[in-house]
Design a protein around this motif. Structure first.
Motif, PDB file in Angstrom:
ATOM      1  N   HIS A 187       0.853  -1.120   0.046  1.00 12.05           N
ATOM      2  CA  HIS A 187      -0.045  -0.141  -0.099  1.00 12.05           C
ATOM      3  C   HIS A 187       0.832   1.193   0.035  1.00 12.05           C
ATOM      4  O   HIS A 187       1.381   1.700   1.028  1.00 12.05           O
ATOM      5  CB  HIS A 187      -0.979  -0.043   1.270  1.00 12.05           C
ATOM      6  CG  HIS A 187      -1.874   1.163   1.255  1.00 12.05           C
ATOM      7  ND1 HIS A 187      -3.365   0.803   1.120  1.00 12.05           N
ATOM      8  CD2 HIS A 187      -1.729   2.247   1.633  1.00 12.05           C
ATOM      9  CE1 HIS A 187      -4.103   1.962   1.321  1.00 12.05           C
ATOM     10  NE2 HIS A 187      -3.083   2.930   1.524  1.00 12.05           N
ATOM     11  N   HIS A 209       0.947   5.239  -1.999  1.00  8.09           N
ATOM     12  CA  HIS A 209       0.352   6.076  -3.242  1.00  8.09           C
ATOM     13  C   HIS A 209       1.363   6.820  -3.960  1.00  8.09           C
ATOM     14  O   HIS A 209       1.931   7.684  -3.688  1.00  8.09           O
ATOM     15  CB  HIS A 209      -0.616   7.334  -2.550  1.00  8.09           C
ATOM     16  CG  HIS A 209      -1.486   6.712  -1.447  1.00  8.09           C
ATOM     17  ND1 HIS A 209      -2.900   6.360  -2.351  1.00  8.09           N
ATOM     18  CD2 HIS A 209      -1.716   6.132  -0.308  1.00  8.09           C
ATOM     19  CE1 HIS A 209      -3.669   5.868  -1.163  1.00  8.09           C
ATOM     20  NE2 HIS A 209      -2.932   5.606   0.051  1.00  8.09           N
ATOM     21  N   HIS A 214      -3.495   0.851   6.700  1.00  2.97           N
ATOM     22  CA  HIS A 214      -2.975   2.068   7.518  1.00  2.97           C
ATOM     23  C   HIS A 214      -3.544   2.028   8.967  1.00  2.97           C
ATOM     24  O   HIS A 214      -4.275   3.241   9.317  1.00  2.97           O
ATOM     25  CB  HIS A 214      -2.736   3.374   6.886  1.00  2.97           C
ATOM     26  CG  HIS A 214      -3.872   3.779   5.898  1.00  2.97           C
ATOM     27  ND1 HIS A 214      -5.227   3.863   6.432  1.00  2.97           N
ATOM     28  CD2 HIS A 214      -4.198   3.891   4.624  1.00  2.97           C
ATOM     29  CE1 HIS A 214      -6.104   4.438   5.233  1.00  2.97           C
ATOM     30  NE2 HIS A 214      -5.383   4.141   4.258  1.00  2.97           N
ATOM     31  N   ASP A 235       1.610   4.095   4.526  1.00 11.46           N
ATOM     32  CA  ASP A 235       0.636   4.558   3.994  1.00 11.46           C
ATOM     33  C   ASP A 235       1.210   5.796   3.220  1.00 11.46           C
ATOM     34  O   ASP A 235       0.653   7.010   2.964  1.00 11.46           O
ATOM     35  CB  ASP A 235      -0.518   5.269   4.608  1.00 11.46           C
ATOM     36  CG  ASP A 235      -1.529   5.441   3.925  1.00 11.46           C
ATOM     37  OD1 ASP A 235      -1.985   5.122   2.553  1.00 11.46           O
ATOM     38  OD2 ASP A 235      -2.511   6.243   4.434  1.00 11.46           O
ATOM     39  N   ASN A 254       0.961   9.332   3.553  1.00  6.18           N
ATOM     40  CA  ASN A 254       0.335  10.060   4.467  1.00  6.18           C
ATOM     41  C   ASN A 254       1.106  10.126   5.900  1.00  6.18           C
ATOM     42  O   ASN A 254       0.717  10.934   6.523  1.00  6.18           O
ATOM     43  CB  ASN A 254      -1.141   9.130   4.467  1.00  6.18           C
ATOM     44  CG  ASN A 254      -1.805   9.566   3.373  1.00  6.18           C
ATOM     45  OD1 ASN A 254      -2.309  10.490   3.430  1.00  6.18           O
ATOM     46  ND2 ASN A 254      -2.096   8.549   2.469  1.00  6.18           N
TER      47      ASN A 254
HETATM   48 ZN   LIG Z   1      -3.734   4.768   1.638  1.00 13.28          ZN
END
Ligand SMILES: [Zn+2]
Ligand code: SF4
Lengths: 432, 563
Positions: free
Chosen positions: B58, B60, B268, B382, B385
């Protein structure tokens, strides 16, 4: 033969429901596009052959010869500029960025003379926005500010905003309100429920007043702001507060009037202030069909959206220093490649004077004022008619342009690949 | 001629094959692990740690919101400027690196596969365009399907078969890998500037987030999908959300998996493990989450652990990003996507001087240390994030060293000693466990172990990381350094990193799943779908699906329908 779901390669609306009739490899009929879109799809006069200027006269030559000559110019240049990219597909831009890295060029697109101020504003405060389908399905208040879609984005209201029907607004415009803010009563303004006419150059003031009203500071707003009576502003604010879903579409009338990117910062702040009451969004009315696409590709490949200087091997972004007009006004660049654009018509006179002193390469399907002084002219297949590829609508939605007729002309992507290959050969042999 | 490589004298950690720190040679031919080689190039690992290529479950790394993050943060772009080299394109960015930097930096950490976990279907082409431009890494991407009007239609009617037909269609249309859920119902509500709790009705749609999650899990299990549904639940980042998190896990407890894997991957989890009622009495509830995961087999999690410093937060959870922006006052971008999803982006600074951030920092690691079975846990931040992926080596060194954790905690806000468990946890992960949470386990969670990822058994992809430490190394600083820059990274049998430098950057492949739906169901579902395009989408049905041109190096996984 009828071809459906054709994607129009003209403006940032990127209408994808156009139907064309093709006979003998020619477009004979166009349905669903606006007048300008239709005219482009029907086709008109174009550059017929690659050419190199000799003794002041453009002489026809082969693609190979034109590409080789281009590579020689670029490989020899110390401060080349590569500009345009807004009316071609992302696949061509990618090769362009790779070439720019290879030769240490400054690469830039037309955003630097249109919505560049909007990008600067977004970098300052962000952009609360949405896709055009959100507007179609939900927006009961549409505000056009310094934008005249009736002239510049023919299908915008019909497909996406005021005149369209949507899930939560099945009756279409009967359930919606349209407000237009502009310095003159445009064709779009005539359709509006509310037209607010402001004095030229007063966008910032009027936006500040709206912001104050939305945040509850009515007392600080004088009786008239930028030529607009306070009661009209109060009426607009009431509409904004009472809407369930509002959107501001802004155009070059705001980005290019006094205040420039500060106007957009303020417009975004107005959106945020309205968002404290209800759902509110804002979106730039991007002009060329893929001006956004170049900014997207340039951002994921270099980290920055336009005006990127690669002369040091890494990306340096500093509009005001590294935009095309900055470079040209300083008389700094010593070769320029223009693709899918017409600086001859849009750049300030002083920068054009510099262009007349340096080698200029033009890649375009159509002749335009730039052709008058280009030293190498390379005709390209028309993206969206003769070539496919990716474009990004004004709301960041990527669509694939279709190829609807065959052509002998090379695509922008193939031309750029040819130039990259030849340039690499030259720089390599120089290194050895 | 076959290209052969022999990695000699490495100490191998290959948990899927039960190999725990054994001195073992690895033979490679034509990009695969084989039993023997005849005429290989020899790489002498000299007793260094050898693992399969890392698999990130995971992060981004590509697509519309990542790019909007780059576009609106030139200040972040400048933090990571690196000039081009003979092997590499120019790099930029720290929390939002350009696509080239993303590929190179992961490869330098020994990673060879990354899952982009949040693709807005309508903008799927964008995600794929960026993945094409992300070198070295094999990749996949999961479409967001939960705030989708088609999905909510079938959740409301209770027709799981038609929902299955729809998810099959959209996964194929987007060249996606599975089913992603992000703030189910809440993102649709955000289109009206509202949000939803797990059991609130979604405005205008007459379904609850809980119903959406359950139905999607059931629909996903109609096919032999490699991966379970991938869930970011409701009320991410809100004090006291841990109970709702556990309720969300409980929703799918009775759903039966078609494969040997959980039925929900909860992503997350750090952001979902919060106690208290306000930021004032905020506290860690990692233990409650860990207890649940320890006692149940149907959920896997990833950490979303915090890396201190400035980063860019971005998620399809529009209302969450707005509240974050309200807290910090920093710039904020939002992008709602018609009929499907939304997204928000805002920069954020995690500071060890702030009590809440300190506790967040602790919670991520608590989850990793309190969950007993490492196969249920994946190491993530994440990205970006809770922090950028280049922070993984810091996390690894922390999880392996109680001493390092204690030293760090001593410098942070004292709340860590009152409201977190971390200081009292003695566990230190060993290299075998690290290999599980960074490759073996993550490959299994994604169902990629059956496709050559996450292990070094015969026939596996020859993706190998050789770290410049021996198994005996205890110095946390050296461990961190080794995991940031490999001695060698091998991707598909080719050396791509040598001595911490990228030496080759071949294109990666995109893995996508083809759920094979009963054509009768597809036919029955189609009129509803076409109606959506006819009346509500702003693009046509014909122009929606991602063309093959956007997946130039495809790897297809077929998912037959369960009879
Ligand atoms: Zn995410
Ligand atoms: S509005 Fe723009 S994209 Fe649509 S048909 Fe007209 S010119 Fe083409």
């Amino acid at each position: 033969m009828e071809v459906t779901d054709v994607v129009c390669p003209l403006c940032g609306c990127v209408c994808d429901d156009v139907v064309v009739e093709v006979e003998d490899n020619k477009v004979t009929k166009v349905k669903g596009a606006c007048a300008v879109g239709k005219s482009k799809l029907m086709g008109h006069g174009r550059i017929t052959s690659p050419a190199i200027r000799e003794n002041g006269i453009l002489k026809d030559c082969s693609y190979d010869a034109a590409i080789k000559r281009t590579a020689e110019i670029l490989a020899a240049a110390r401060r080349p500029l590569m500009y345009g990219w807004s009316s071609t597909v992302c696949e061509a831009s990618k090769v362009g960025i790779e070439l720019a890295e290879e030769i240490g060029a400054v690469i830039d697109n037309t955003a630097s003379v249109c919505h560049g101020p909007s990008v600067l504003a977004i970098q300052d405060v962000g952009l609360p926005s949405c896709t055009l389908g959100e507007v179609k399905n939900r927006a009961d208040l549409v505000i056009y500010w310094g934008a005249n879609p009736a002239a510049a984005h023919g299908n915008h209201m019909k497909r996406y905003s005021y005149i369209s029907k949507g899930y939560f607004l099945p009756e279409g415009k009967k359930e919606k309100k349209l407000a237009v803010v502009d310095v003159r009563e445009t064709k779009s303004a005539k359709l509006a429920d509310v037209f607010i006419r402001i004095e030229p150059g007063k966008d910032y003031l009027v936006l500040s007043a709206l912001r104050a009203l939305l945040l509850g500071y009515e007392d600080v707003v004088p009786e008239e702001v930028g030529g607009v009576p306070k009661k009209d502003l109060l009426e607009l604010v009431k509409m904004m507060e009472e809407t369930k879903f509002g959107i501001i579409f802004f155009g070059m009338g705001v980005t290019h009037s006094r205040g420039r990117h500060n106007n957009i910062v303020n417009a975004i702040q107005v959106t945020r202030a309205a968002h404290k009451h209800t759902k509110f969004n804002i979106m730039p009315m991007r002009g060329h069909y893929n001006v956004n696409g170049f900014n997207q590709v340039c951002t994921w490949e270099t980290g920055f959206p336009y005006s990127v200087d690669l002369s040091e091997g890494y990306a340096w972004y500093n509009p005001g220093e590294t935009s095309s007009t900055d470079l040209l006004m300083r008389g700094e660049c010593d070769a320029a490649l223009f693709i899918a654009t017409d600086p001859g018509a849009h750049f300030p006179g002083e920068s054009i004077r510099h262009l007349s002193k340096i080698p200029v390469i033009q890649i375009d399907p159509y002749a335009n004022p730039t052709t008058e002084f280009a030293d190498v002219v390379i005709p390209a297949a028309i993206s969206g008619i003769e070539a496919e590829g990716t474009v990004y609508r004004m709301d960041n939605i990527p669509l694939r342009l279709r190829k609807i007729v065959d052509t002998e002309y090379m695509t922008d992507e193939a031309i750029m690949k040819g130039i990259l290959k030849e340039t690499r050969l030259l720089t390599l042999s120089r290194r050895l | 001629m076959a290209i052969e490589l022999l990695i000699k004298n490495g100490v191998v950690y290959d948990p899927i094959n039960g190999v725990n720190g054994e001195k073992k040679d690895i033979c490679i031919r034509d990009g695969k692990v084989v039993a023997e080689v005849k005429n290989p190039t020899v790489l002498d690992a000299k007793g260094r740690v050898v693992m399969p290529g890392g698999v990130d479950v995971h992060a981004h790394i590509a697509g519309g919101k990542v790019n909007s993050g780059r576009l609106f943060r030139p200040e972040d772009g400048r933090r990571g400027s690196e000039p081009k080299t003979t092997a590499c394109r120019a790099c930029s960015g720290y929390s939002v690196p350009n696509t080239f930097a993303t590929g190179y930096r992961y490869a330098k950490m020994g990673y060879t596969f990354v899952m982009e976990p949040a693709m807005p279907p309508l903008a799927a082409r964008h995600t794929h365009e960026e993945l094409i431009d992300t070198p070295i890494l094999d990749n996949a991407t999961i479409p967001l399907i939960d705030n989708n009007w088609m999905t909510m239609d079938y959740v409301k009617s209770g027709d799981i078969d038609l929902l299955a037909a729809y998810i099959a269609w959209i996964i194929k249309a987007t060249k996606g890998y599975g089913v992603k859920v992000v703030n189910p119902g809440g993102t649709e509500a955000w289109a009206w500037a509202k949000n939803c709790d797990l059991n609130d009705a979604v405005p205008h749609f007459d379904v609850t987030p809980a119903e959406i999650v359950k139905a999607l899990a059931e629909a996903n299990e109609k096919f032999e999908m490699p991966h379970s549904i991938h869930v970011h639940g409701n009320m991410l980042g809100h004090p006291g959300n841990y109970e709702m998190t556990l309720d969300t896990y409980d929703l799918v407890k009775g759903v039966k998996a078609t494969k040997d894997r959980p039925v929900m991957h909860a992503t997350h989890t750090q952001f979902f493990a919060y106690g208290g009622t306000t930021w004032g009495d905020f506290e860690s509830k990692a233990k409650a989450i860990a207890d649940y995961v320890n006692n149940n087999e149907h959920v896997s999690i990833d950490l979303g652990s915090v890396i201190l410093g400035d980063t860019t937060t971005m998620t399809a959870d529009g209302p969450m990003e707005y509240s974050l922006h309200q807290i910090t006052g920093r710039k904020w971008t939002n992008h709602d996507v018609e009929l499907e999803t939304g997204s928000g982006i805002t920069p954020f600074l995690y500071s060890g001087k702030v009590s809440v951030h300190t506790l967040q920092w602790a919670i991520g690691m608590e989850l990793a240390l309190l969950i007993k079975d490492p196969w249920k846990v994946a190491l993530t931040t994440d990205h970006p994030n809770a922090g950028p992926f280049v922070g993984y080596p810091i996390l690894i060194s922390m999880l392996m060293s109680k001493k390092r954790r204690d030293e760090s905690a001593a410098d942070m806000h004292s709340a860590i000693y009152k409201k977190a468990e971390l200081p009292s946890i003695d566990r230190e992960l060993d290299l075998y466990e690290i290999a599980i949470i960074t490759r073996a386990g993550t490959a299994k969670i994604l169902g990629l172990d059956a496709h050559g990822k996450g292990h070094l058994g015969l026939g596996a992809d020859a993706d190998v990381a050789i770290y410049d430490i021996t198994p005996e190394e205890r110095d946390a600083g050296k461990i961190q350094k080794a995991f940031l820059n490999t001695k060698y990274t091998i991707k598909g049998g080719q050396v791509v990193v040598m001595d911490g430098e990228v030496v080759a950057a071949p294109a990666g492949r995109t893995f996508f799943v083809t759920p094979e739906c009963d054509p009768k169901l597809t036919e029955e579902m189609m009129p509803n779908l076409k109606d959506k395009f006819e009346h509500y989408y702003s693009v046509t049905f014909a122009n929606y699906p991602v063309q093959d041109a956007y997946v130039p190096n495809p790897y297809e996984i077929k998912a037959p329908m369960r009879g």
